[in-house]
Structure formats: C-alpha cells, structure tokens
Design a protein around this motif. Structure first.
Motif, mmCIF file in Angstrom:
data_model
loop_
_atom_site.group_PDB
_atom_site.id
_atom_site.type_symbol
_atom_site.label_atom_id
_atom_site.label_comp_id
_atom_site.label_asym_id
_atom_site.label_seq_id
_atom_site.Cartn_x
_atom_site.Cartn_y
_atom_site.Cartn_z
ATOM 1 N N LEU A 53 -8.361 53.560 36.381
ATOM 2 C CA LEU A 53 -7.358 52.481 36.325
ATOM 3 C C LEU A 53 -6.969 52.114 37.913
ATOM 4 N N SER A 54 -6.573 52.967 38.400
ATOM 5 C CA SER A 54 -6.513 52.857 40.003
ATOM 6 C C SER A 54 -7.768 52.378 40.776
ATOM 7 N N ASN A 57 -7.919 49.155 40.237
ATOM 8 C CA ASN A 57 -7.039 48.196 40.929
ATOM 9 C C ASN A 57 -7.747 48.262 42.909
ATOM 10 N N ARG A 58 -8.050 48.860 43.076
ATOM 11 C CA ARG A 58 -8.830 48.565 44.458
ATOM 12 C C ARG A 58 -9.817 48.020 44.398
ATOM 13 N N LYS A 60 -10.597 45.355 42.393
ATOM 14 C CA LYS A 60 -9.939 44.232 42.650
ATOM 15 C C LYS A 60 -9.190 43.653 43.646
ATOM 16 N N ALA A 61 -8.482 44.010 44.506
ATOM 17 C CA ALA A 61 -8.086 43.786 45.514
ATOM 18 C C ALA A 61 -9.172 43.718 46.709
ATOM 19 N N ARG A 64 -9.974 40.452 45.764
ATOM 20 C CA ARG A 64 -9.064 39.237 45.758
ATOM 21 C C ARG A 64 -9.353 38.835 47.712
ATOM 22 N N ASP A 78 -8.005 39.895 32.098
ATOM 23 C CA ASP A 78 -8.146 41.479 32.308
ATOM 24 C C ASP A 78 -9.395 41.428 33.522
ATOM 25 N N TRP A 82 -7.498 38.665 40.106
ATOM 26 C CA TRP A 82 -6.215 38.403 40.085
ATOM 27 C C TRP A 82 -5.384 39.244 39.257
ATOM 28 N N VAL A 84 -4.442 42.798 37.533
ATOM 29 C CA VAL A 84 -3.979 44.060 38.515
ATOM 30 C C VAL A 84 -2.634 44.573 37.437
ATOM 31 N N TYR A 85 -3.534 46.203 37.049
ATOM 32 C CA TYR A 85 -2.477 47.029 36.031
ATOM 33 C C TYR A 85 -2.117 47.771 36.456
ATOM 34 N N THR A 86 -0.356 47.988 35.530
ATOM 35 C CA THR A 86 0.968 47.782 35.418
ATOM 36 C C THR A 86 0.140 49.825 35.666
#
Length: 87
Positions: A53-54, A57-58, A60-61, A64, A78, A82, A84-86
C-alpha cells in the motif's frame, strides 16, 4: 466504510478465538509450533500489505504530479490517482 468497520470488529474477535483454540484445544502443551507459526505468518502478511500500500501511494503521488483531477475518468474508485490508502 460500514462494511470495513464491521469486518475489523469481526477479525479482531476471531483473533481471540483462534488464539484460544490454537494454544489450548487444538495442540498439546509442549508443542506450540503451529500456534507460533500462525501469528508470525499473519504479521508477515500484514507487513507485506503495508509495503504494498505504501508503494501504491508513492506511485499515485507521482501520477498526481502529471494528471489533473478533472482529466481523469469518473468512477475509478481506488484506482484513481487521487485515492490515497490510509495506512
């Protein structure tokens, strides 16, 4: 969200039940090998999921930075850059 919260409550309750069965009923006292391997396997799986998941997120960043929110297709859930997994 409601389903996710319910799932977390069920999973946490099942952990106590599983621990009771593994350490008391299913295995004799001197050999807790399977009872030890089971939680270690769960920790390994949770750690791998955290790393995955980390990484998502990277990725997807980075996406973006090059894509505007209004240029993205609708209803991606998901898979959207935009989202983002918490962790």
């Amino acid at each position: 969200r409601a389903s996710g919260i319910a799932f977390v409550f069920v999973a946490s309750s099942l952990g106590g039940i599983l621990a009771t069965w593994l350490l008391g009923y299913l295995l004799p006292a001197p050999k807790y090998t399977a009872a030890t391997i089971t939680p270690i396997g769960q920790v390994v799986f949770a750690s791998l999921n955290l790393l995955y998941l980390s990484q998502m997120n990277r990725a997807k960043a980075k996406t973006r930075l090059s894509v505007a929110k209004h240029d993205e297709a609708e209803h991606l859930g998901d898979r959207s850059a935009w989202f983002v997994y918490t962790i």
